[in-house]
Design a protein around this motif. Structure first.
Motif, PDB file in Angstrom:
ATOM      1  N   UNK A 191       0.696  -1.109  -0.064  1.00  0.00           N
ATOM      2  CA  UNK A 191       0.027   0.040   0.081  1.00  0.00           C
ATOM      3  C   UNK A 191       0.858   1.101   0.095  1.00  0.00           C
ATOM      4  N   UNK A 192       2.158   1.244   0.734  1.00  0.00           N
ATOM      5  CA  UNK A 192       2.898   2.532   0.524  1.00  0.00           C
ATOM      6  C   UNK A 192       3.212   2.947  -0.919  1.00  0.00           C
ATOM      7  N   UNK A 193       3.592   1.747  -1.759  1.00  0.00           N
ATOM      8  CA  UNK A 193       3.859   1.870  -3.035  1.00  0.00           C
ATOM      9  C   UNK A 193       2.610   2.793  -3.975  1.00  0.00           C
ATOM     10  N   UNK A 194       1.386   2.175  -3.447  1.00  0.00           N
ATOM     11  CA  UNK A 194       0.269   2.949  -4.290  1.00  0.00           C
ATOM     12  C   UNK A 194       0.043   4.205  -3.682  1.00  0.00           C
ATOM     13  N   UNK A 195       0.414   4.590  -2.294  1.00  0.00           N
ATOM     14  CA  UNK A 195       0.511   5.760  -1.935  1.00  0.00           C
ATOM     15  C   UNK A 195       1.448   6.741  -2.754  1.00  0.00           C
ATOM     16  N   UNK A 196       2.346   6.494  -2.847  1.00  0.00           N
ATOM     17  CA  UNK A 196       3.630   7.054  -3.631  1.00  0.00           C
ATOM     18  C   UNK A 196       3.047   7.437  -5.024  1.00  0.00           C
ATOM     19  N   UNK A 197       2.641   6.536  -5.509  1.00  0.00           N
ATOM     20  CA  UNK A 197       2.077   6.496  -7.125  1.00  0.00           C
ATOM     21  C   UNK A 197       0.786   7.232  -7.410  1.00  0.00           C
ATOM     22  N   UNK A 198       0.140   7.377  -6.352  1.00  0.00           N
ATOM     23  CA  UNK A 198      -1.446   7.701  -6.602  1.00  0.00           C
ATOM     24  C   UNK A 198      -1.583   8.851  -7.542  1.00  0.00           C
ATOM     25  N   UNK A 199      -2.383   8.593  -8.765  1.00  0.00           N
ATOM     26  CA  UNK A 199      -2.696   9.519  -9.701  1.00  0.00           C
ATOM     27  C   UNK A 199      -3.915   9.272 -10.274  1.00  0.00           C
ATOM     28  N   UNK A 200      -5.031   9.263  -9.595  1.00  0.00           N
ATOM     29  CA  UNK A 200      -6.281   9.017  -9.998  1.00  0.00           C
ATOM     30  C   UNK A 200      -7.272   9.602  -9.285  1.00  0.00           C
ATOM     31  N   UNK A 201      -7.283  11.047  -8.927  1.00  0.00           N
ATOM     32  CA  UNK A 201      -8.382  11.610  -8.040  1.00  0.00           C
ATOM     33  C   UNK A 201      -9.833  11.899  -8.712  1.00  0.00           C
ATOM     34  N   UNK A 202      -9.828  11.801 -10.106  1.00  0.00           N
ATOM     35  CA  UNK A 202     -11.198  12.064 -10.961  1.00  0.00           C
ATOM     36  C   UNK A 202     -11.646  10.865 -11.359  1.00  0.00           C
ATOM     37  N   UNK A 203     -12.829  10.954 -11.662  1.00  0.00           N
ATOM     38  CA  UNK A 203     -13.496   9.754 -12.535  1.00  0.00           C
ATOM     39  C   UNK A 203     -14.876  10.121 -13.013  1.00  0.00           C
ATOM     40  N   UNK A 255       9.057 -11.968 -10.015  1.00  0.00           N
ATOM     41  CA  UNK A 255       7.875 -11.336  -9.092  1.00  0.00           C
ATOM     42  C   UNK A 255       7.208 -10.043  -9.840  1.00  0.00           C
ATOM     43  N   UNK A 256       6.091  -9.973  -9.926  1.00  0.00           N
ATOM     44  CA  UNK A 256       5.475  -8.847 -10.606  1.00  0.00           C
ATOM     45  C   UNK A 256       4.431  -8.196  -9.508  1.00  0.00           C
ATOM     46  N   UNK A 257       4.863  -6.727  -9.276  1.00  0.00           N
ATOM     47  CA  UNK A 257       4.145  -6.224  -8.228  1.00  0.00           C
ATOM     48  C   UNK A 257       3.143  -5.148  -9.124  1.00  0.00           C
ATOM     49  N   UNK A 258       2.059  -5.286  -8.936  1.00  0.00           N
ATOM     50  CA  UNK A 258       0.954  -4.622  -9.677  1.00  0.00           C
ATOM     51  C   UNK A 258       0.103  -3.431  -9.038  1.00  0.00           C
ATOM     52  N   UNK A 259       0.661  -2.937  -7.949  1.00  0.00           N
ATOM     53  CA  UNK A 259      -0.256  -2.064  -7.083  1.00  0.00           C
ATOM     54  C   UNK A 259      -0.499  -0.604  -7.455  1.00  0.00           C
ATOM     55  N   UNK A 260       0.603  -0.299  -8.472  1.00  0.00           N
ATOM     56  CA  UNK A 260       0.937   1.258  -8.532  1.00  0.00           C
ATOM     57  C   UNK A 260       0.068   1.712  -9.332  1.00  0.00           C
TER      58      UNK A 260
END
Length: 364
Positions: free
Chosen positions: A150-162, A227-232
Motif C-alpha cells: 500500500x505504501x507504493x500505491x500511496x507514492x504513485x497515486x494518480x487518479x483523483x477524478x472519475x 515477481x510482478x508487483x501490480x499495485x501502482x
C-alpha cells in the motif's frame, strides 16, 4: 543485481478536448512500422481502445531504466500524434469516457463474464517485474512484501477524478481495479506448491479464464522468472515510476535475504491488509497511512521513511539509496500525480486543463 522491468499503461486523449480517444489500433499500427521485425513489440493493445501499453527491457541499472522509460514515452507520444491524439500518464480519465472494449476472444470473454466491471476498467497501472532465482524464492518474497505494497500505491497515486467528478480518493483506479474477483492482497502461501495449487484452484472454478487473470497485488509472472508487483497507478512522471521500481527491487531483495536467513513473514490478516490498502488509496501522501508493521495510523512521511529504512541495506548495495531518498523527499514536498491534478483543478476549474497539463508532464 536483480534485473527490473516496467510495464506502463497510457491513456489516449484528444489534444484539444482532453477526452479519451479509441485510437489504439492506429497508434499501434504506426508503432509496428517503426519496430524491427525480429524484436518483441514494445507497444501492445490493452483491454480498451483508449489505452496502450508498453514494456521496458530488463535493466540492472536504474539510470538506464529511467532513460528507457523517457524514450518510450516519447515514442508513444510521437505515434499518438501521428494518429491524431496524445498520450497521458493518467491512471483514470478526469473527463467522462464511453468505454470501447478491444477486439479479441479474450476481451469478449471478459466482457461477457464480468459485464459492467469490464467496461469500467479504463484504468492505467504500472507493473514492476523483478527477477527471482526460483519459484520458492519468489513465493517467499510474495509472503514478505505484502504489508508494504500500500505504501507504493500511496507514492504513485494518480487518479483523483472519475467520469468528470472529484472522487475524494488519491487513487480511485485502485477502487475500480478491485472489482475484478481475483484482485487484491493475498494470504501467506508458504511453499511454492501452495501458491501454484491456489492459482490452479482459482482457474478451476471457471470464474476466471486462466492463470494470467489471477490479479494478485503481487504474483509470480506467468511469462518471466520474476515477481510482478501490480499495485501502482501509472505514474505521472517517469521519475516516480523509476522510484517505484527502485523500491520494488529493494523490497524483493530484502525479502529474499530475510527468507534465506530463516526469518518468518509478518502474518497480517487480509482484513487488515485491505484496510491499509483502502487508506492508501484514499489519502495517498496527504494524510495518514496504516503502518505496515504495526497496522496503526501513522503519518505518510513517517511510513515512507520507515519503508526506506526497511529496504536501506538492499538499496545501498545496489547504489540506489540516495536516489530513492531524494525522490521520496521530492514527492513528499511537491506532491504525487493526484496532488498535481488537484492543484491544476483548483487553480483553473477545468478538467480539460488537468488533462492538458498531464500530457505535458508525461513527457517531462
Amino acid at each position: 543485481m536483480r534485473t527490473v522491468g516496467v510495464e506502463e499503461e497510457l491513456l489516449l486523449v484528444d489534444p484539444e478536448s482532453g477526452e479519451p480517444q479509441a485510437l489504439s489500433a492506429a497508434v499501434l499500427a504506426r508503432a509496428a512500422r517503426c519496430e524491427q521485425a525480429e524484436q518483441e513489440p514494445v507497444f501492445q493493445k490493452e483491454l480498451h481502445n483508449q489505452m496502450v501499453e508498453f514494456a521496458t527491457h530488463p535493466q540492472s541499472r536504474m539510470g538506464e531504466l529511467a532513460e528507457e522509460l523517457v524514450r518510450i514515452r516519447g515514442e508513444a507520444a510521437r505515434h499518438a500524434k501521428e494518429a491524431g491524439c496524445a498520450v497521458a500518464a493518467l491512471a483514470t480519465s478526469p473527463l467522462a469516457v464511453r468505454p470501447s472494449v478491444s477486439i479479441g476472444r479474450r476481451y469478449r470473454w471478459m466482457a461477457d463474464q464480468f459485464g459492467i466491471a469490464t467496461r469500467e476498467q479504463i484504468v492505467c497501472g504500472c507493473h514492476v517485474h523483478v527477477a527471482v532465482d526460483s519459484d520458492e524464492e519468489g513465493v517467499a518474497v510474495l509472503d514478505r512484501i505484502r504489508p508494504w505494497l500500500p505504501v507504493l500505491m500511496a507514492l504513485s497515486a494518480n487518479s483523483p477524478f472519475w467520469q468528470g467528478r472529484e472522487t475524494g480518493y488519491s487513487s480511485y483506479r485502485r477502487r475500480v481495479w478491485l472489482r475484478w474477483p481475483s484482485a487484491g492482497p493475498t494470504e501467506l502461501f508458504g511453499p511454492a506448491d501452495n501458491y501454484h495449487r491456489r492459482v490452479a484452484d482459482m482457474v478451476a472454478t471457471g470464474t476466471i479464464l486462466d492463470e494470467a487473470m489471477v490479479y494478485f497485488d503481487a504474483r509470480l509472472s506467468a511469462r518471466y522468472p520474476t515477481v510482478e508487483v501490480r499495485v501502482a497507478d501509472v505514474c505521472l512522471h517517469a521519475d516516480t515510476a523509476v522510484l517505484v521500481a527502485i523500491l520494488v527491487r529493494g523490497l524483493v531483495e530484502t525479502a529474499a535475504r530475510a527468507w534465506a536467513a530463516g526469518q518468518e513473514p509478518v502474518d497480517h490478516s487480509i482484513s487488515l491488509l485491505r484496510l491499509a490498502d483502502w487508506q492508501a488509496a484514499r489519502s495517498g501522501l496527504t494524510g495518514h497511512l496504516v503502518h505496515p508493521l504495526t497496522m496503526r495510523h501513522a503519518s505518510a512521511e513517517s511510513v515512507v521513511r520507515d519503508l526506506l529504512e526497511h529496504v536501506g541495506d538492499a538499496l545501498a548495495d545496489s547504489g540506489d539509496l540516495e536516489r530513492a531518498r531524494a525522490s521520496c523527499a521530492a514527492l513528499l514536498r511537491d506532491g504525487n500525480g493526484s496532488q498535481v491534478q488537484r492543484e491544476v483543478w483548483e487553480r483553473t476549474g477545468s478538467l480539460r486543463e488537468v488533462v492538458s497539463s498531464c500530457v505535458r508532464h508525461t513527457q517531462a
